[in-house]
Design a protein around this motif. Structure first.
Motif, PDB file in Angstrom:
ATOM      1  N   UNK A 165       3.958  10.337  -6.889  1.00 34.14           N
ATOM      2  CA  UNK A 165       4.943  10.718  -7.898  1.00 34.14           C
ATOM      3  C   UNK A 165       4.270  10.993  -9.233  1.00 34.14           C
ATOM      4  N   UNK A 166       3.266  10.154  -9.570  1.00 30.62           N
ATOM      5  CA  UNK A 166       2.545  10.340 -10.830  1.00 30.62           C
ATOM      6  C   UNK A 166       1.847  11.685 -10.865  1.00 30.62           C
ATOM      7  N   UNK A 167       1.125  12.019  -9.785  1.00 26.75           N
ATOM      8  CA  UNK A 167       0.397  13.284  -9.775  1.00 26.75           C
ATOM      9  C   UNK A 167       1.344  14.477  -9.737  1.00 26.75           C
ATOM     10  N   UNK A 168       2.500  14.312  -9.066  1.00 24.97           N
ATOM     11  CA  UNK A 168       3.472  15.396  -9.018  1.00 24.97           C
ATOM     12  C   UNK A 168       4.047  15.677 -10.396  1.00 24.97           C
ATOM     13  N   UNK A 169       4.145  14.634 -11.240  1.00 24.05           N
ATOM     14  CA  UNK A 169       4.719  14.784 -12.577  1.00 24.05           C
ATOM     15  C   UNK A 169       3.662  15.140 -13.622  1.00 24.05           C
ATOM     16  N   UNK A 170       2.383  15.159 -13.212  1.00 26.37           N
ATOM     17  CA  UNK A 170       1.297  15.441 -14.142  1.00 26.37           C
ATOM     18  C   UNK A 170       0.967  16.927 -14.114  1.00 26.37           C
ATOM     19  N   UNK A 171       0.820  17.584 -15.263  1.00 33.23           N
ATOM     20  CA  UNK A 171       0.484  19.003 -15.268  1.00 33.23           C
ATOM     21  C   UNK A 171      -0.851  19.258 -14.565  1.00 33.23           C
ATOM     22  N   UNK A 172      -0.951  20.374 -13.866  1.00 39.05           N
ATOM     23  CA  UNK A 172      -2.201  20.754 -13.218  1.00 39.05           C
ATOM     24  C   UNK A 172      -2.661  22.098 -13.764  1.00 39.05           C
ATOM     25  N   UNK A 173      -3.938  22.165 -14.127  1.00 37.35           N
ATOM     26  CA  UNK A 173      -4.515  23.390 -14.643  1.00 37.35           C
ATOM     27  C   UNK A 173      -5.651  23.830 -13.722  1.00 37.35           C
ATOM     28  N   UNK A 174      -5.782  25.120 -13.525  1.00 32.51           N
ATOM     29  CA  UNK A 174      -6.860  25.676 -12.708  1.00 32.51           C
ATOM     30  C   UNK A 174      -7.871  26.344 -13.619  1.00 32.51           C
ATOM     31  N   UNK A 175      -9.121  25.940 -13.495  1.00 29.02           N
ATOM     32  CA  UNK A 175     -10.204  26.497 -14.300  1.00 29.02           C
ATOM     33  C   UNK A 175     -11.341  26.890 -13.366  1.00 29.02           C
ATOM     34  N   UNK A 176     -12.336  27.612 -13.908  1.00 29.19           N
ATOM     35  CA  UNK A 176     -13.426  28.114 -13.076  1.00 29.19           C
ATOM     36  C   UNK A 176     -14.624  27.184 -13.034  1.00 29.19           C
ATOM     37  N   UNK A 177     -14.717  26.269 -13.997  1.00 29.09           N
ATOM     38  CA  UNK A 177     -15.888  25.394 -14.048  1.00 29.09           C
ATOM     39  C   UNK A 177     -15.445  24.001 -14.477  1.00 29.09           C
ATOM     40  N   UNK A 178     -16.206  22.996 -14.048  1.00 30.32           N
ATOM     41  CA  UNK A 178     -15.840  21.610 -14.323  1.00 30.32           C
ATOM     42  C   UNK A 178     -15.686  21.339 -15.812  1.00 30.32           C
ATOM     43  N   UNK A 179     -16.511  21.929 -16.645  1.00 33.60           N
ATOM     44  CA  UNK A 179     -16.480  21.642 -18.071  1.00 33.60           C
ATOM     45  C   UNK A 179     -15.497  22.473 -18.869  1.00 33.60           C
TER      46      UNK A 179
ATOM     47  N   UNK B 117       0.829  -1.203   0.000  1.00 39.34           N
ATOM     48  CA  UNK B 117       0.000   0.000   0.000  1.00 39.34           C
ATOM     49  C   UNK B 117       0.867   1.257   0.000  1.00 39.34           C
ATOM     50  N   UNK B 118       1.952   1.248   0.785  1.00 41.76           N
ATOM     51  CA  UNK B 118       2.846   2.398   0.792  1.00 41.76           C
ATOM     52  C   UNK B 118       3.509   2.598  -0.558  1.00 41.76           C
ATOM     53  N   UNK B 119       3.882   1.484  -1.207  1.00 42.98           N
ATOM     54  CA  UNK B 119       4.500   1.586  -2.526  1.00 42.98           C
ATOM     55  C   UNK B 119       3.534   2.184  -3.532  1.00 42.98           C
ATOM     56  N   UNK B 120       2.275   1.698  -3.528  1.00 45.10           N
ATOM     57  CA  UNK B 120       1.291   2.234  -4.466  1.00 45.10           C
ATOM     58  C   UNK B 120       0.997   3.700  -4.182  1.00 45.10           C
ATOM     59  N   UNK B 121       0.954   4.056  -2.882  1.00 42.10           N
ATOM     60  CA  UNK B 121       0.729   5.456  -2.531  1.00 42.10           C
ATOM     61  C   UNK B 121       1.853   6.345  -3.024  1.00 42.10           C
ATOM     62  N   UNK B 122       3.080   5.875  -2.882  1.00 42.57           N
ATOM     63  CA  UNK B 122       4.231   6.650  -3.347  1.00 42.57           C
ATOM     64  C   UNK B 122       4.219   6.789  -4.871  1.00 42.57           C
ATOM     65  N   UNK B 123       3.823   5.717  -5.564  1.00 46.38           N
ATOM     66  CA  UNK B 123       3.741   5.781  -7.029  1.00 46.38           C
ATOM     67  C   UNK B 123       2.700   6.808  -7.471  1.00 46.38           C
ATOM     68  N   UNK B 124       1.548   6.790  -6.814  1.00 49.88           N
ATOM     69  CA  UNK B 124       0.496   7.737  -7.181  1.00 49.88           C
ATOM     70  C   UNK B 124       0.928   9.171  -6.893  1.00 49.88           C
TER      71      UNK B 124
END
Length: 221
Positions: free
Chosen positions: A68-82, A59-66
């Motif tokens: 790392x994955x999210x840290x390497x994934x671009x994040x965009x901020x928008x005002x609405x879900x769509x 579980x710790x390994x999978x948590x660390x992988x996730x």
């Protein structure tokens, strides 16, 4: 010059070709470059006979992988879900036009899955006092509310109830109880064992007395 000094088929000097090859930068082998995210695959099988129990290490390994994955994934901020985003896969953070955070979604290109939720205030009532916890700060309030118990003449005062562990103060916290003329008539105490007690001042406080509270806040443990 001998026959071995020159490549007869091309007329090129082999030594010069090797020198040029050494100076030419090589592109990295992309198959051997996994990038910032490393995943260790595991074939899970049902039951004890499957030999793949759920362990803290897995579980710790999978948590660390996730993470790392999210840290390497671009994040965009928008005002609405769509609202559209420049590229996928990515995480989409929703902050509405009022500046209020509304959650985070993972967008893999085919749709969005919610992975983060807005923070909700936690509230609890030990009558007649209301407790609101915002992150690590607890605010205590009461407004012209009748006290439901008589406050005895001992040092312990009257026990009103017990707070959840998440509201526990590091040390005893005290707020002033006021009457209709805003005079101090007693105190409310929140102790490290999560008990809420009332003590009177110079005069006793009887059940049914309408009180207010000099609102105060403290840091939860």
């Amino acid at each position: 010059m001998t026959d071995t000094d020159t490549d007869k088929s091309t007329g090129a000097d082999p030594a010069l070709g090797k020198a040029l090859e050494a100076l030419t930068p090589r592109m990295p082998d992309r198959a051997a470059d996994p990038g910032p995210w490393h995943h260790q695959d595991k074939e899970w099988k049902d039951g004890a006979a499957g030999g793949t129990p759920i362990t803290a290490a897995d579980l710790n390994r999978m948590g660390a992988e996730l993470a790392t994955l999210f840290a390497a994934t671009p994040q965009y901020t928008v005002a609405d879900w769509g609202d559209p985003v420049p590229s996928t896969p990515c995480t989409v953070r929703i902050v509405d036009h009022a500046g209020v955070y509304q959650g985070t979604w993972y967008d893999g290109g085919a749709g969005r899955i919610q992975v983060g939720w807005p923070y909700q205030l936690a509230s609890y009532v030990v009558s007649p006092f209301g407790f609101v916890r915002d992150m690590g700060t607890v605010t205590v309030r009461a407004f012209w509310t009748p006290l439901g118990v008589d406050v005895p003449l001992d040092d312990q005062g009257a026990l009103l109830g017990t707070l959840p562990e998440s509201f526990r103060p590091l040390d005893t916290e005290t707020g002033l109880i006021l009457d209709s003329n805003f005079g101090t008539i007693g105190a409310v105490l929140i102790t490290p064992d999560c008990q809420v007690r009332v003590r009177h001042g110079a005069n006793t406080i009887s059940a049914g007395t309408r009180i207010t509270l000099a609102s105060f806040a403290y840091h939860a443990a």
